[in-house]
Write a protein that holds these residues in place. Structure first.
Motif, mmCIF file in Angstrom:
data_model
loop_
_atom_site.group_PDB
_atom_site.id
_atom_site.type_symbol
_atom_site.label_atom_id
_atom_site.label_comp_id
_atom_site.label_asym_id
_atom_site.label_seq_id
_atom_site.Cartn_x
_atom_site.Cartn_y
_atom_site.Cartn_z
ATOM 1 N N LEU A 1 0.831 -1.206 0.000
ATOM 2 C CA LEU A 1 0.000 0.000 0.000
ATOM 3 C C LEU A 1 0.865 1.255 0.000
ATOM 4 O O LEU A 1 0.586 2.217 -0.712
ATOM 5 C CB LEU A 1 -0.925 -0.008 1.218
ATOM 6 C CG LEU A 1 -2.059 -1.047 1.216
ATOM 7 C CD1 LEU A 1 -2.829 -0.984 2.531
ATOM 8 C CD2 LEU A 1 -2.995 -0.814 0.044
ATOM 9 N N ALA A 2 1.917 1.254 0.815
ATOM 10 C CA ALA A 2 2.786 2.434 0.889
ATOM 11 C C ALA A 2 3.478 2.677 -0.445
ATOM 12 O O ALA A 2 3.580 3.822 -0.903
ATOM 13 C CB ALA A 2 3.808 2.258 2.010
ATOM 14 N N VAL A 3 3.957 1.600 -1.077
ATOM 15 C CA VAL A 3 4.616 1.734 -2.382
ATOM 16 C C VAL A 3 3.641 2.278 -3.414
ATOM 17 O O VAL A 3 3.978 3.175 -4.204
ATOM 18 C CB VAL A 3 5.188 0.373 -2.841
ATOM 19 C CG1 VAL A 3 5.685 0.466 -4.287
ATOM 20 C CG2 VAL A 3 6.327 -0.073 -1.939
ATOM 21 N N GLU A 4 2.417 1.755 -3.413
ATOM 22 C CA GLU A 4 1.407 2.210 -4.372
ATOM 23 C C GLU A 4 1.094 3.692 -4.186
ATOM 24 O O GLU A 4 0.906 4.427 -5.163
ATOM 25 C CB GLU A 4 0.137 1.381 -4.215
ATOM 26 C CG GLU A 4 0.279 -0.053 -4.714
ATOM 27 C CD GLU A 4 -0.974 -0.871 -4.450
ATOM 28 O OE1 GLU A 4 -1.953 -0.307 -3.905
ATOM 29 O OE2 GLU A 4 -0.971 -2.074 -4.779
ATOM 30 N N MET A 5 1.036 4.150 -2.928
ATOM 31 C CA MET A 5 0.753 5.564 -2.668
ATOM 32 C C MET A 5 1.888 6.455 -3.150
ATOM 33 O O MET A 5 1.648 7.525 -3.728
ATOM 34 C CB MET A 5 0.481 5.778 -1.179
ATOM 35 C CG MET A 5 -0.873 5.281 -0.729
ATOM 36 S SD MET A 5 -1.334 5.836 0.935
ATOM 37 C CE MET A 5 -0.174 4.902 1.919
ATOM 38 N N VAL A 6 3.134 6.023 -2.915
ATOM 39 C CA VAL A 6 4.276 6.806 -3.384
ATOM 40 C C VAL A 6 4.300 6.856 -4.906
ATOM 41 O O VAL A 6 4.551 7.908 -5.508
ATOM 42 C CB VAL A 6 5.595 6.216 -2.839
ATOM 43 C CG1 VAL A 6 6.794 6.928 -3.466
ATOM 44 C CG2 VAL A 6 5.656 6.343 -1.325
ATOM 45 N N GLU A 7 4.023 5.724 -5.539
ATOM 46 C CA GLU A 7 3.996 5.678 -7.004
ATOM 47 C C GLU A 7 2.901 6.594 -7.550
ATOM 48 O O GLU A 7 3.124 7.327 -8.525
ATOM 49 C CB GLU A 7 3.778 4.238 -7.470
ATOM 50 C CG GLU A 7 4.974 3.332 -7.230
ATOM 51 C CD GLU A 7 4.680 1.874 -7.569
ATOM 52 O OE1 GLU A 7 5.637 1.093 -7.717
ATOM 53 O OE2 GLU A 7 3.479 1.525 -7.670
ATOM 54 N N ALA A 8 1.720 6.554 -6.937
ATOM 55 C CA ALA A 8 0.613 7.394 -7.386
ATOM 56 C C ALA A 8 0.934 8.873 -7.206
ATOM 57 O O ALA A 8 0.628 9.702 -8.079
ATOM 58 C CB ALA A 8 -0.659 7.030 -6.622
ATOM 59 N N PHE A 9 1.556 9.216 -6.077
ATOM 60 C CA PHE A 9 1.914 10.619 -5.831
ATOM 61 C C PHE A 9 2.945 11.089 -6.852
ATOM 62 O O PHE A 9 2.815 12.182 -7.424
ATOM 63 C CB PHE A 9 2.470 10.785 -4.416
ATOM 64 C CG PHE A 9 2.855 12.199 -4.089
ATOM 65 C CD1 PHE A 9 1.935 13.087 -3.557
ATOM 66 C CD2 PHE A 9 4.149 12.647 -4.319
ATOM 67 C CE1 PHE A 9 2.285 14.399 -3.272
ATOM 68 C CE2 PHE A 9 4.513 13.958 -4.042
ATOM 69 C CZ PHE A 9 3.581 14.829 -3.509
ATOM 70 N N SER A 10 3.970 10.285 -7.082
ATOM 71 C CA SER A 10 5.030 10.672 -8.019
ATOM 72 C C SER A 10 4.488 10.855 -9.426
ATOM 73 O O SER A 10 4.927 11.743 -10.163
ATOM 74 C CB SER A 10 6.133 9.606 -8.018
ATOM 75 O OG SER A 10 6.692 9.448 -6.729
ATOM 76 N N LEU A 11 3.521 10.014 -9.800
ATOM 77 C CA LEU A 11 2.925 10.106 -11.131
ATOM 78 C C LEU A 11 2.016 11.327 -11.252
ATOM 79 O O LEU A 11 2.035 12.027 -12.264
ATOM 80 C CB LEU A 11 2.132 8.834 -11.420
ATOM 81 C CG LEU A 11 1.522 8.705 -12.826
ATOM 82 C CD1 LEU A 11 2.631 8.679 -13.874
ATOM 83 C CD2 LEU A 11 0.671 7.445 -12.921
#
Length: 269
Positions: free
Chosen positions: A1-11
Motif C-alpha cells: 500500500l505504501a509503495v502504491e501511494m508513493v507511485e501514485a503521488f510521483s505520477l
C-alpha cells in the motif's frame, strides 16, 4: 500500500522533485526501498534496521550490534529538523545487508544518555552519513501532521462517522480544511514570501478571534445595539452545552444506606 501511494503521488505530481523518502523500521525491506527509489526517480530512501540484522564484512557474516561494537563511536552534534542541535554518538559503514541482498549505507547512532545504537539504512550510498542522519530526523513531522488532524481537523474523537466510509470522508474533509487555511490572507503572504507558515491550531484561533471581533463590531455599529446584543447573547446561550456533573449526586438512586428492620433481629440472634 505504501509503495502504491508513493507511485501514485510521483505520477500525479511529477513536477515535484523528491529528495528523500523517510520511513520507520517496518519499511526497511529491500522491496520497499528499491521500488520507492525507482518510483521517485532515484530519491534517497532511509529507514531503520533491526539490531539482529546480518551483514557481511570482509567475507564474514556478523550481526549489526557486533559489527559496530568493534570501535568507539564519534561524538558529534546532529541538527534536529533544521533547528536545535543535539549531542550524539555516530558510526557509519557501507556493508552488504543479507536480507536486502545488496550493499547499503548503514548509520549507527545514539543520542546523549542512550546506551544502545539505532541503525539507519539508506539506499543511496553517495550521501554523507551526517546528511542521512539529519534527513531522518524529518520523519517526526508526520507526528505533527497527525496531531493537527486529531486536535484541529475533526479526526479521532471528533469524528462523527465511524468505519471505513467515515475515515475516508474525514480525510477528505480535513484536507479540504487544510487547503482552505492555505488561502487565509496571513498564511498566503507568508508562503508567497517563502516564510514558515502558521500551524493549523494558530490559524484556527485567529479565525475564531476574527469572527468574534466582526460580531462585536456588528453589534456596536447596529442601529439598535442593545437589541442586537440581546439577540447575540440569546444565540450564544442556546448553543452552550448542558452537561451534568459526575461529582454531584443529587437526584440519583444511591441505595438505602440504612439498616433494614427485618435484618436487625437476625443480627441480634
Amino acid at each position: 500500500l505504501a509503495v502504491e501511494m508513493v507511485e501514485a503521488f510521483s505520477l500525479s505530481f511529477s513536477e515535484i522533485k523528491i529528495n528523500a523518502v523517510i520511513a520507520d523500521a517496518l519499511y526497511s525491506t529491500a522491496e520497499f526501498m528499491d521500488k520507492v527509489s525507482i518510483a521517485t526517480g532515484g530519491a534517497q530512501v532511509v529507514s531503520q534496521l533491526r539490531s539482529n540484522q546480518i551483514i557481511s564484512s570482509r567475507g564474514k557474516k556478523v550481526r549489526l550490534t557486533h559489527y559496530f561494537a568493534r570501535q568507539a563511536g564519534v561524538d558529534t552534534e546532529l541538527i534536529i529538523r533544521g533547528q536545535k542541535t543535539q549531542s550524539i554518538t555516530m558510526l557509519a559503514a557501507r556493508v552488504y545487508v543479507k536480507a536486502h541482498g545488496k550493499k547499503r549505507f548503514v548509520v549507527a547512532l545514539k543520542y546523549e544518555g542512550e546506551k544502545n545504537y539505532r541503525y539507519l539504512v539508506a539506499s543511496d550510498m553517495s550521501w554523507r552519513h551526517s546528511d542521512i542522519a539529519r534527513v531522518y530526523t524529518l520523519r517526526w513531522l508526520v507526528e505533527v501532521f497527525i496531531e493537527d488532524w486529531k486536535q484541529h481537523a475533526g479526526w479521532n474523537q471528533l469524528a462523527k462517522q465511524q468505519g471505513e466510509e467515515g475515515s475516508t470522508r474525514g480525510v477528505i474533509m480535513s484536507l479540504l480544511y487544510d487547503h482552505m487555511l492555505l488561502l487565509h490572507p496571513e498564511q498566503s503572504v507568508r508562503l508567497e514570501n517563502k516564510q514558515p507558515g502558521l500551524p493549523v491550531g494558530c490559524l484556527t484561533e485567529r479565525i475564531k478571534t476574527e469572527a468574534l471581533i466582526k460580531t462585536v463590531e456588528a453589534v456596536v455599529t447596529a442601529d439598535e445595539p442593545k437589541q442586537q446584543l440581546e439577540a447575540f447573547t440569546a444565540a450564544i446561550m442556546s448553543v452552550l452545552p448542558d452537561r451534568q456533573s459526575k461529582k454531584h449526586l443529587s437526584g440519583l438512586d444511591l441505595g438505602k444506606q440504612e439498616p433494614t428492620d427485618s435484618l436487625k433481629y437476625k443480627v441480634a440472634a
